[in-house]
Design a protein around this motif. Structure first.
Motif, short mmCIF file in Angstrom:
data_model
loop_
_atom_site.label_atom_id
_atom_site.label_comp_id
_atom_site.label_asym_id
_atom_site.label_seq_id
_atom_site.Cartn_x
_atom_site.Cartn_y
_atom_site.Cartn_z
N ALA A 40 0.80 -1.20 -0.11
CA ALA A 40 -0.01 0.14 -0.07
C ALA A 40 0.98 1.21 0.04
CB ALA A 40 -0.88 0.06 1.15
N PHE A 41 2.00 1.10 0.69
CA PHE A 41 2.95 2.48 0.91
C PHE A 41 3.36 2.53 -0.41
CE2 PHE A 41 7.12 4.16 1.61
CZ PHE A 41 6.61 5.38 1.87
N LEU A 42 3.93 1.49 -1.19
CA LEU A 42 4.54 1.79 -2.53
C LEU A 42 3.64 1.76 -3.59
CD1 LEU A 42 7.42 -1.10 -2.50
CD2 LEU A 42 7.49 1.43 -1.80
N PRO A 44 1.43 4.15 -4.87
CA PRO A 44 1.60 5.33 -5.72
C PRO A 44 2.54 5.01 -6.94
CG PRO A 44 1.49 6.11 -3.75
CD PRO A 44 1.63 4.72 -3.57
N ALA A 45 3.94 4.46 -6.76
CA ALA A 45 4.76 4.35 -7.58
C ALA A 45 4.71 3.09 -8.44
CB ALA A 45 6.07 4.06 -6.84
N ARG A 47 1.34 2.50 -9.80
CA ARG A 47 0.28 2.59 -10.48
C ARG A 47 0.57 3.09 -11.72
NH1 ARG A 47 -2.45 6.88 -7.63
NH2 ARG A 47 -2.03 5.68 -5.90
N ARG A 49 0.77 5.17 -15.15
CA ARG A 49 0.56 6.56 -15.47
C ARG A 49 -0.79 6.83 -16.04
NH1 ARG A 49 5.35 9.63 -15.14
NH2 ARG A 49 6.41 8.78 -13.21
N GLN A 77 -7.44 12.83 -12.27
CA GLN A 77 -7.95 12.30 -11.05
C GLN A 77 -6.63 12.10 -9.99
OE1 GLN A 77 -10.86 10.53 -10.84
NE2 GLN A 77 -10.47 9.43 -8.77
N GLU A 78 -6.85 12.81 -8.99
CA GLU A 78 -5.66 12.58 -7.93
C GLU A 78 -6.35 11.92 -6.79
OE1 GLU A 78 -3.51 16.27 -7.05
OE2 GLU A 78 -3.21 16.83 -9.27
N GLY A 79 -5.73 10.53 -6.69
CA GLY A 79 -6.36 10.01 -5.61
C GLY A 79 -7.71 9.67 -5.76
N TRP A 80 -8.64 10.29 -4.75
CA TRP A 80 -10.08 9.97 -4.66
C TRP A 80 -10.59 11.28 -5.20
CZ3 TRP A 80 -6.17 10.13 -1.03
CH2 TRP A 80 -6.01 11.18 -0.37
N VAL A 81 -10.00 12.14 -5.49
CA VAL A 81 -10.53 13.73 -6.01
C VAL A 81 -10.69 13.90 -7.49
CG1 VAL A 81 -10.31 16.23 -5.42
CG2 VAL A 81 -9.79 14.76 -3.74
N VAL A 83 -9.77 16.33 -10.11
CA VAL A 83 -9.42 18.01 -9.77
C VAL A 83 -9.37 18.64 -11.59
CG1 VAL A 83 -7.22 19.27 -9.83
CG2 VAL A 83 -7.68 17.06 -8.23
N LEU A 109 14.00 22.12 -10.66
CA LEU A 109 13.30 21.58 -9.35
C LEU A 109 11.82 22.06 -9.50
CD1 LEU A 109 15.87 22.24 -6.69
CD2 LEU A 109 15.27 19.92 -7.75
N ARG B 153 10.86 17.47 -5.86
CA ARG B 153 11.39 17.43 -7.32
C ARG B 153 12.76 17.15 -6.89
NH1 ARG B 153 8.98 19.10 -11.85
NH2 ARG B 153 10.54 19.33 -13.17
N TRP B 164 10.31 7.51 -10.05
CA TRP B 164 9.41 6.43 -9.42
C TRP B 164 9.60 6.82 -7.88
CZ3 TRP B 164 10.82 2.71 -5.36
CH2 TRP B 164 9.92 1.96 -5.29
N GLN B 167 7.26 9.94 -7.56
CA GLN B 167 5.76 9.42 -7.58
C GLN B 167 5.49 8.99 -6.00
OE1 GLN B 167 3.73 9.56 -10.32
NE2 GLN B 167 1.98 8.35 -10.24
N LEU B 168 6.03 8.08 -5.43
CA LEU B 168 6.06 7.57 -4.15
C LEU B 168 6.06 8.48 -3.07
CD1 LEU B 168 6.44 4.83 -2.52
CD2 LEU B 168 8.62 4.92 -2.40
N GLY B 171 2.91 10.74 -4.04
CA GLY B 171 1.48 9.63 -3.91
C GLY B 171 1.00 9.99 -5.26
N GLU B 172 1.29 10.80 -6.03
CA GLU B 172 0.57 11.19 -7.22
C GLU B 172 1.54 12.07 -8.11
OE1 GLU B 172 -2.12 10.90 -8.94
OE2 GLU B 172 -3.40 9.73 -7.91
N VAL B 178 -3.63 13.97 -2.24
CA VAL B 178 -2.95 12.53 -1.88
C VAL B 178 -1.62 12.84 -1.22
CG1 VAL B 178 -1.99 10.27 -2.50
CG2 VAL B 178 -4.07 11.43 -3.99
N ARG B 182 -0.71 12.17 2.78
CA ARG B 182 0.45 11.18 2.99
C ARG B 182 1.33 11.76 3.99
NH1 ARG B 182 1.36 6.88 -0.29
NH2 ARG B 182 3.53 6.03 -0.56
#
Lengths: 168, 444
Positions: A40-42, A44-45, A47, A49, A77-81, A83, A109, B153, B164, B167-168, B171-172, B178, B182
Motif C-alpha cells: 500500500a505504501f509503494l 503510488p509508484a 500505479r 501513469r 484524477q488525483e487519488g479520490w479527488v 481535480v 526543480l 522534485r 519512481w 511518485q512514491l 503519492g501522485e 494525496v 501522505r
C-alpha cells in the motif's frame, strides 16, 4: 562418551529445528503483515501513469511568435479527488504555423518560470535557470531543455496532448 | 504512605523507578553546554504535546487544511498560542539540535565508546528535518505548497529511479490531496513511531556510557556531581528559557500569515523555510547536466553518510580540540558555509521576477492578501468561490475598478452608494491600503 555425543547431537538437532522453526514462523508473520503494508505504501509508484488526453488551450489566433501563457482546464484524477484545476503552459508559434507548448515548470526543480521579453529568455526565479525561446538551456542549473507537450490544431483551436521530457 | 506505595511499586516493577537514570552522577564539569541535549528533548516534547492538540482541529485535505489552520489560530481558545509554540518550536528545535551536535563534535564526545550514541543522534537530526519538511506542507499555504513542489522534485532528480521515487513521495504525479494526506500521516504517525524508540535508545546510551568528561581529563580521577537535582536543575532552567523564547516569539512576531496555496500560480516565487535556505542557495551553484545531480543528490547524501559514520572514520581517542585542528577546522568551515548560504539565500532577490498586474510587486500583493485575510473580507465577499456572498463578489474586481476607485471604496464605501452596508475601513494605514488595492487588482 559416544552416547553423550549422540545425545548432544540429538539436542542440537532438536534445538536447531526449533531455531529454524522460530525464524520460519517469524518470517511468515513478518511477510503476512509486511507485504500489504509495504504494498500500500509503494502503490503510488506502482500505479500506471494516466493516459494523456487532448486538452484545448485556446484559439490559434490568440497565440503568436512571442511566448504567451495558455490557460487550460486540466481534468485529472488525483487519488479520490477529481481535480479540474486551471493550469498554465507557455505557447510559442513557430514559422509555418506550428506550435510549441512548454510545461511551465523549470526542469531544475519545478518552479514556475516566466518569459522575459527584454532578455528574450525564459527565466526561473528560484535558481536563475534560463532557457531561450526554443527551450534550450542557456544558463543556470537546469539539466535539460524545457519539457513540452504534443500539439495539434483542429478547427482553429490549439490542443495539447502527451507530456514529453525536454531533450527527447 | 508515599514510601509504602513506592515500595509496593518497586516490588512489582523491579528496581528503583527511574532511579538509575536520575540518581546517577555526572562529571563535575558537566554544565551549561550539556543542557543542549535536554533542551532538544524538551522541545521535542513541546512539539509532540502541542501537535496532538493541533491535530484535533486540523483537516488534511486541500479544501479544508488552510481554513482549519485559520480556525485553530482564530477560533480555538488559545489556539494561536498553541500554533505559535508549534511553529516557533520547530525552528527552535532545528537550532538547538544543531548546537547540541556541534557541542558534541567540538568536545569529541562521539569517540569511543560513544559511537552509537552519536549515530542515533545523527538519525534523530534527520528525523527532525523530516518532521520540519512534512509539517511545513500542512497549513497548505502558497509558501508551503511550492516549497514542497521543489523539495519533492529534489527526490525526482535521483538518477534512474528518480521518477519512481517522486511518485512514491508525492503519492501522485502532482502535489495534491494525496500528497497532503501522505505527509500528514508521515508527520503525525510514521515519524513519531520512529522518533520515540530512537530517543529512548539515545538516552539509554547516554546513561550507559555516562556523560563524557572534559576533553583531556579522561584518565584523571574524576570529581562528580549528582545528575538529579544538580544538573537537572540547570537543564530545566535552560528548557524554561527556551519555552519563554517560544512564547516571546509567538507574542511579538506572531505566526506569519500566508496566502492559500494556488497550484496554478505562475507568479509565485517558491522559497523554503529558513532552515532549508542554505540548500536552496547551494543548488544555484550546481549547474548543468553533470553538476546538477551532484549538488542535489550526491553531495547531501555524502554529507549525511559522513556525519553518520564519523565515529568509525575518526577513531583517534584524542578529544582535545587543540589536538584536532583538522576536525575543528572542518566544523568551522561547515558552520560558516551554512550561515553564509542561509544569509545569501535570505537576501538574494530572485532576478527578473515577473511583475504582477498594475506594476505592484509580488511582495506588495502578498502583503495585500494578508491585509485582506486579517480584515476578514471573506466574511462578506466571495473570491473564487470562497467566502460569504453578503456583499458584492470580488473574484473579478480588479478588472472593474481602478486603484484610486478601490482605495476610495474601501476607505469610504458610502461615497459610492449611500446605502452601502460595508463598514468604512478608515483605520487602515496608507501602506496597508495600497497593498490591499494591489492585491484586489490581481483579481481579474
Amino acid at each position: 562418551m559416544a552416547e553423550t555425543a549422540s545425545a548432544a547431537g540429538a539436542a542440537d538437532g532438536r534445538r536447531g529445528f526449533f531455531v529454524r522453526l522460530f525464524w520460519a514462523l517469524a518470517g511468515a508473520i513478518g511477510a503476512l503483515v509486511g507485504v500489504p503494508v509495504v504494498g500500500a505504501f509503494l502503490s503510488p509508484a506502482l500505479r500506471p501513469r494516466e493516459k494523456a488526453q487532448w486538452v484545448a488551450v485556446g484559439p490559434v489566433a490568440s497565440f503568436g511568435p512571442e511566448p504567451r501563457l495558455g490557460h487550460h482546464v486540466h481534468p485529472s484524477q488525483e487519488g479520490w479527488v477529481n481535480v479540474t484545476a486551471e493550469m498554465q503552459v507557455w505557447v510559442v508559434e513557430r514559422p509555418g504555423g506550428r506550435f510549441v507548448i512548454f510545461d511551465n515548470h523549470c526542469t531544475h526543480l519545478g518552479c514556475p518560470y516566466h518569459w522575459d521579453a527584454a532578455a528574450r529568455r525564459f527565466i526561473c526565479p528560484c535558481h536563475n535557470g534560463q532557457f531561450d525561446i526554443n527551450g534550450t538551456v542557456v544558463g543556470g542549473p537546469p539539466p535539460r531543455p524545457l519539457d513540452y507537450y504534443e500539439t495539434k490544431t483542429e478547427g482553429g483551436v490549439l490542443y495539447m496532448g502527451a507530456f514529453h521530457r525536454g531533450g527527447t | 504512605m508515599g514510601s509504602r506505595v513506592q515500595g509496593w511499586l518497586r516490588e512489582r516493577l523491579g528496581g528503583p523507578l527511574f532511579g538509575g537514570f536520575l540518581n546517577r552522577t555526572v562529571p563535575e564539569e558537566t554544565g551549561l553546554p550539556h543542557t543542549l541535549g535536554s533542551a532538544t528533548l524538551f522541545l521535542l516534547v513541546v512539539q509532540v504535546v502541542t501537535g496532538i492538540v493541533l491535530a484535533m482541529d486540523y483537516s488534511a485535505a486541500p479544501e479544508h487544511a488552510y481554513d482549519s489552520v485559520l480556525f485553530i489560530t482564530n477560533q480555538v481558545v488559545l489556539g494561536g498560542v498553541l500554533r505559535g509554540l508549534h511553529h516557533w518550536g520547530a525552528s527552535a528545535l532545528v537550532v538547538v539540535v544543531g548546537l547540541h551536535m556541534l557541542r558534541v563534535f567540538l568536545w569529541g564526545s562521539y569517540k569511543p565508546p560513544r559511537e552509537v550514541t552519536w549515530m542515533t543522534g545523527v538519525l534523530l537530526v534527520l528525523l527532525v528535518m523530516a518532521f520540519a519538511f512534512t509539517g511545513y506542507l500542512l497549513p497548505w499555504t502558497q509558501r508551503s505548497y511550492w516549497a514542497t513542489v521543489v523539495g519533492t522534485r529534489i527526490v525526482g532528480t535521483v538518477p534512474v529511479i528518480g521518477g519512481w521515487l517522486l511518485q512514491l513521495v508525492r503519492g501522485e504525479a502532482e502535489v495534491g490531496p494525496v500528497t497532503l494526506a501522505r505527509f500528514y500521516a508521515i508527520h503525525v504517525l510514521l515519524l513519531p513511531a520512529l522518533l520515540v524508540p530512537l530517543v529512548i535508545l539515545h538516552l539509554y546510551l547516554v546513561y550507559r556510557h555516562g556523560i563524557a568528561p572534559a576533553p583531556g581529563a579522561e584518565a584523571t580521577v574524576r570529581k562528580t556531581k549528582r545528575f538529579y537535582p544538580d544538573q537537572l536543575a540547570d537543564d530545566l532552567a535552560v528548557s524554561l528559557l527556551a519555552l519563554l523564547v517560544l512564547f516571546g516569539l509567538t507574542a511579538i512576531r506572531g505566526i506569519p500569515t500566508e496566502v492559500r496555496a494556488d497550484p496554478s500560480s505562475t507568479t509565485y516565487v517558491p522559497r523554503p523555510e529558513w532552515y532549508f535556505l542554505f540548500f536552496f542557495q547551494l543548488l544555484k551553484y550546481f549547474q548543468g547536466p553533470v553538476w546538477e545531480p551532484i549538488g542535489v543528490v550526491v553531495l547531501p547524501l555524502a554529507v549525511v553518510l559522513l556525519l553518520f559514520f564519523l565515529p568509525l572514520l575518526d577513531q583517534r581517542p584524542e578529544r582535545r580540540p587543540r589536538r584536532r585542528p583538522y576536525a575543528i577546522a572542518a566544523a568551522g568551515v561547515a558552520v560558516v558555509a551554512l550561515a553564509g548560504l542561509t544569509y545569501l539565500g535570505a537576501v538574494q532577490q530572485p532576478p527578473g521576477t515577473r511583475t504582477p498586474p498594475s506594476g505592484s510587486s509580488q511582495a506588495l500583493v502578498e502583503r495585500g492578501h494578508e491585509v485582506f485575510v486579517a480584515n476578514k473580507c471573506l466574511s462578506c465577499h466571495v473570491v473564487k468561490g470562497e467566502g460569504t456572498d453578503f456583499g458584492p463578489e470580488l473574484t473579478h474586481v480588479g478588472s472593474r475598478y481602478t486603484a484610486d476607485r478601490l482605495a476610495t471604496l474601501i476607505r469610504n464605501p458610502m461615497s459610492a452608494n449611500p446605502q452601502a452596508s460595508m463598514p468604512a475601513f478608515d483605520k487602515l494605514s496608507d501602506a496597508d491600503l495600497q497593498a490591499l488595492v494591489a492585491y484586489l487588482l490581481t483579481l481579474k
